[in-house]
Motif scaffolding. Structure first.
Motif, mmCIF file in Angstrom:
data_model
loop_
_atom_site.group_PDB
_atom_site.id
_atom_site.type_symbol
_atom_site.label_atom_id
_atom_site.label_comp_id
_atom_site.label_asym_id
_atom_site.label_seq_id
_atom_site.Cartn_x
_atom_site.Cartn_y
_atom_site.Cartn_z
ATOM 1 N N THR B 102 0.839 -1.210 0.000
ATOM 2 C CA THR B 102 0.000 0.000 0.000
ATOM 3 C C THR B 102 0.865 1.247 0.000
ATOM 4 N N VAL B 103 1.874 1.259 0.881
ATOM 5 C CA VAL B 103 2.777 2.418 0.937
ATOM 6 C C VAL B 103 3.481 2.585 -0.410
ATOM 7 N N GLU B 104 3.883 1.467 -0.983
ATOM 8 C CA GLU B 104 4.586 1.516 -2.275
ATOM 9 C C GLU B 104 3.718 2.143 -3.358
ATOM 10 N N LEU B 105 2.458 1.706 -3.440
ATOM 11 C CA LEU B 105 1.582 2.223 -4.494
ATOM 12 C C LEU B 105 1.280 3.704 -4.283
ATOM 13 N N VAL B 106 1.060 4.099 -3.010
ATOM 14 C CA VAL B 106 0.780 5.515 -2.727
ATOM 15 C C VAL B 106 2.007 6.359 -3.070
ATOM 16 N N ALA B 107 3.189 5.897 -2.633
ATOM 17 C CA ALA B 107 4.422 6.654 -2.896
ATOM 18 C C ALA B 107 4.688 6.757 -4.395
ATOM 19 N N ALA B 108 4.506 5.651 -5.108
ATOM 20 C CA ALA B 108 4.736 5.676 -6.567
ATOM 21 C C ALA B 108 3.752 6.638 -7.231
ATOM 22 N N GLY B 109 2.504 6.621 -6.765
ATOM 23 C CA GLY B 109 1.493 7.532 -7.325
ATOM 24 C C GLY B 109 1.852 8.985 -7.069
ATOM 25 N N LEU B 110 2.275 9.283 -5.839
ATOM 26 C CA LEU B 110 2.628 10.672 -5.487
ATOM 27 C C LEU B 110 3.841 11.149 -6.290
ATOM 28 N N LEU B 111 4.861 10.287 -6.384
ATOM 29 C CA LEU B 111 6.092 10.707 -7.070
ATOM 30 C C LEU B 111 5.872 10.844 -8.577
ATOM 31 N N CYS B 112 5.154 9.877 -9.156
ATOM 32 C CA CYS B 112 4.880 9.990 -10.604
ATOM 33 C C CYS B 112 3.951 11.180 -10.860
ATOM 34 N N GLY B 113 2.994 11.380 -9.958
ATOM 35 C CA GLY B 113 2.056 12.495 -10.115
ATOM 36 C C GLY B 113 2.748 13.848 -10.043
ATOM 37 N N SER B 114 3.927 13.895 -9.373
ATOM 38 C CA SER B 114 4.608 15.185 -9.233
ATOM 39 C C SER B 114 5.174 15.702 -10.546
ATOM 40 N N PHE B 115 5.349 14.819 -11.534
ATOM 41 C CA PHE B 115 5.881 15.310 -12.823
ATOM 42 C C PHE B 115 5.034 14.892 -14.022
ATOM 43 N N LEU B 116 3.994 14.109 -13.771
ATOM 44 C CA LEU B 116 3.249 13.491 -14.873
ATOM 45 C C LEU B 116 2.653 14.505 -15.842
ATOM 46 N N LEU B 117 2.028 15.556 -15.320
ATOM 47 C CA LEU B 117 1.325 16.495 -16.197
ATOM 48 C C LEU B 117 2.087 17.818 -16.351
ATOM 49 N N THR B 118 3.380 17.780 -16.085
ATOM 50 C CA THR B 118 4.161 19.024 -16.177
ATOM 51 C C THR B 118 4.872 19.103 -17.528
ATOM 52 N N SER B 119 5.434 20.275 -17.771
ATOM 53 C CA SER B 119 6.169 20.467 -19.028
ATOM 54 C C SER B 119 7.435 19.617 -19.026
ATOM 55 N N ARG B 120 7.745 19.043 -20.189
ATOM 56 C CA ARG B 120 8.934 18.167 -20.257
ATOM 57 C C ARG B 120 10.232 18.961 -20.287
ATOM 58 N N THR B 121 10.099 20.251 -20.591
ATOM 59 C CA THR B 121 11.335 21.028 -20.781
ATOM 60 C C THR B 121 11.567 22.058 -19.681
ATOM 61 N N ALA B 122 10.656 22.127 -18.705
ATOM 62 C CA ALA B 122 10.791 23.142 -17.654
ATOM 63 C C ALA B 122 12.063 22.912 -16.851
ATOM 64 N N GLN B 123 12.737 24.003 -16.484
ATOM 65 C CA GLN B 123 13.974 23.915 -15.706
ATOM 66 C C GLN B 123 13.754 24.628 -14.372
#
Lengths: 335, 241
Positions: B102-123
């Motif tokens: 459960t912790v693994e799935l929540v953590a993976a979701g949070l971490l992937c969610g932190s960049f999933l819908l962001t710009s690919r080129t933002a610095q």
């Protein structure tokens, strides 16, 4: 070829994720369900999960343990040289077969000669199961990640590939668990009568069918009870059911329990050796007469200690004479 | 004739390379998520062991402190005491496994969610990060960096495990695995981290992200401690000195 290398890299990451993580298992499960097949276990990628069938197979072996003659047969000079005990030799033969025995012994000798830190038997069994190179990889990875004892199987098991870990579990964990059990002795004089065996019985106090998770041995109050094997005291306390109660952890998932004692001679956390006087038998707790309840568990599951009764005679313990006429009814007590 | 054939081969190779590259770039985010999932699992595997040890301790303490009172209460109701000692029958292995999962799935979701819908080129920039300073702005980059490094190591182990064991040159498979891991970290790991940090917004309160931190902190810490294969080497080096 930059594009192809990028695609290859992406494929590698995705395949690793698919095969080594629960997320991948979930995706594989969805595909399996779509095809009408059995989905994989989501917890299979966690290293602490001991497959249930392994427990079943070892309980099966424990049901028909080898005889005392087999377990206590003299060791060969080669076996003595690598520090094997008769129980280890018998366990390896029972678990892996006679052919493997010679191979594991040769590996033990080689590892001993190389002066490796870890236990030679454990390392030899693992090397036999997965090969030296695969084991060395896992040890190297454990060392790199900062494990205190990377050579020990428990420390580097998580770094083995999945199939290798399963094969190593069967060879290492089960053989050493069997060796631990085979090394146990009867806690009192083996001539003392077993008044209630292991198994389902009609409980004399509760008036219901209940699993009796051990054996009741008819001994008078004050009889010295000895540790069945080397181990650590996990519990030494009084409760209303078991009375004075000592539980020993022998390692590799094997534990033994001694109940209804008159007095305890050990404390929680203490290390004991086989044959050490741990308790005086009595009739405390839910008991209708003097006796010792002796229980044996493997990975938390109760197993019948009865077949190991004859082992006590050969255990070279300084046991007291059996009482001529112990005052215990046959179906007397709570287990 | 030969020149025409050579040109055709070169053209095909170039086109296919362009197509493969386009496909790989299109699926870059997928690769970044996969690297995160690999790293989180390495930490969760360790978490599983720790949860199991903690549960065993709790059960032992419960047995030590509660067995007596529970037997007394059970006696009042005329029940056998053993049947009320619920902790004896707890499937600790399964409980720790499901907790870690459960912790693994929540953590993976949070971490992937932190960049999933962001710009690919933002610095990210230092000034922007300071403006976004909060619990989340501190915990996320730290946890994500540990997880990505652990993901790289997990990938290198996977590569090493599938390569045939070269007895004559055992270092060859290790070197190949290391090259792939570094390539994955540069191609997927670093861009994912930059995307996540660049996407941090100025928070309404500095405590923003504390709930996510409860999950990300242990996962990130375990990833740093057991997922980055340098500590053992460093310790050996220090001992040698």
């Amino acid at each position: 070829m930059k594009g192809w290398s990028e695609l290859l890299l992406l494929t590698g990451v995705l395949v690793a994720c698919w095969t080594r993580t629960p997320v991948g298992s979930a995706a594989a499960g969805a595909v399996a369900l779509w095809r009408g097949e059995e989905p994989p276990d989501l917890l299979a990628t966690f290293s602490t999960e001991l497959p249930r069938q392994m427990q079943d197979s070892i309980v099966e072996v424990l049901g028909e343990p080898p005889t005392s003659e087999q377990v206590f047969a003299p060791l060969t000079p080669e076996e003595l040289a690598v520090g094997w005990t008769p129980a280890v030799r018998t366990a390896v033969a029972a678990q892996l077969g006679e052919e493997a025995l010679a191979e594991v012994l040769a590996l033990s000798a080689r590892i001993e000669a190389e002066g490796e830190d870890s236990a030679a038997v454990e390392a030899a069994l693992e090397t036999w199961a997965v090969g030296a190179e695969v084991r060395e990889r896992a040890v190297r990875r454990a060392r790199a990640s900062g494990e205190a004892e990377p050579g020990r199987y428990a420390s580097h098991r998580r770094f083995l590939p999945d199939e290798a870990a399963v094969a190593a579990d069967e060879a290492v964990e089960q053989s050493l668990a069997l060796a631990t059990v085979f090394d146990l002795a009867w806690p009192v004089d083996p001539e003392a009568r077993v008044s209630s065996p292991f198994g389902y019985r009609f409980h004399p106090v509760l008036k219901t069918n209940k699993l009796h998770e051990g054996v009741d041995i008819a001994v008078p109050v004050g009889t010295a009870v000895h540790a069945a094997g080397d181990g650590q005291v996990q519990r030494a306390r009084f409760d209303k059911v078991n009375g004075n109660y000592v539980k020993l952890d022998h390692g590799h998932g094997v534990s033994s329990a001694y109940c209804h004692g008159e007095a305890m001679h050990v404390e929680k956390g203490q290390q004991v050796t086989r044959g050490q006087h741990v308790m005086d038998s009595g009739s405390t707790g839910r008991s209708t007469g003097p006796h010792l309840h002796f229980g044996l568990r493997f990975k938390g599951r109760p197993v019948d200690p009865g077949p190991f009764r004859e082992r006590g005679a050969a255990a070279a313990l300084d046991l007291p004479e059996a009482p001529a006429d112990p005052v215990v009814p046959d179906e007397a007590v709570e287990g | 004739m030969l020149r025409t054939l050579t040109r055709a081969v070169v053209r095909t190779a170039t086109t296919s390379d362009r197509v493969a590259g386009g496909l790989a770039r299109f699926a870059t985010t997928l690769g970044q998520c996969a690297l995160v999932v690999l790293g989180v699992h390495l930490a969760a595997d360790d978490l599983d062991d720790r949860v199991l040890a903690s549960l065993s301790w709790v059960v032992d303490q419960a047995d030590l402190r509660l067995a007596g009172p529970v037997e007394t209460v059970a006696g009042w109701f005329g029940r056998p005491a053993g049947s009320w000692q619920w902790w004896d029958a707890l499937p600790l292995g399964a409980m720790s496994g499901w907790t870690a999962l459960t912790v693994e799935l929540v953590a993976a979701g949070l971490l992937c969610g932190s960049f999933l819908l962001t710009s690919r080129t933002a610095q990210p920039t230092w000034v922007r990060w300071k403006r976004a300073l909060s619990v989340q702005a501190v915990v996320l980059p730290l946890a994500l960096s540990g997880v990505l490094l652990a993901g790289g190591w997990s990938l290198s182990m996977a590569i090493e495990d599938v390569l045939p064991v070269a007895e004559a040159a055992p270092w060859a498979s290790r070197a190949a695995a290391a090259v792939v891991a570094f390539a994955a970290l540069l191609r997927f790991g670093l861009p994912a981290w930059l995307r996540a940090v660049a996407a941090l917004e100025p928070p309404a309160r500095w405590t923003a992200g504390w709930a996510a931190a409860v999950v990300l902190l242990p996962v990130g810490a375990l990833a740093w401690i057991h997922g980055v294969p340098v500590w053992g080497t460093l310790r050996h080096a220090l001992e040698a000195l």
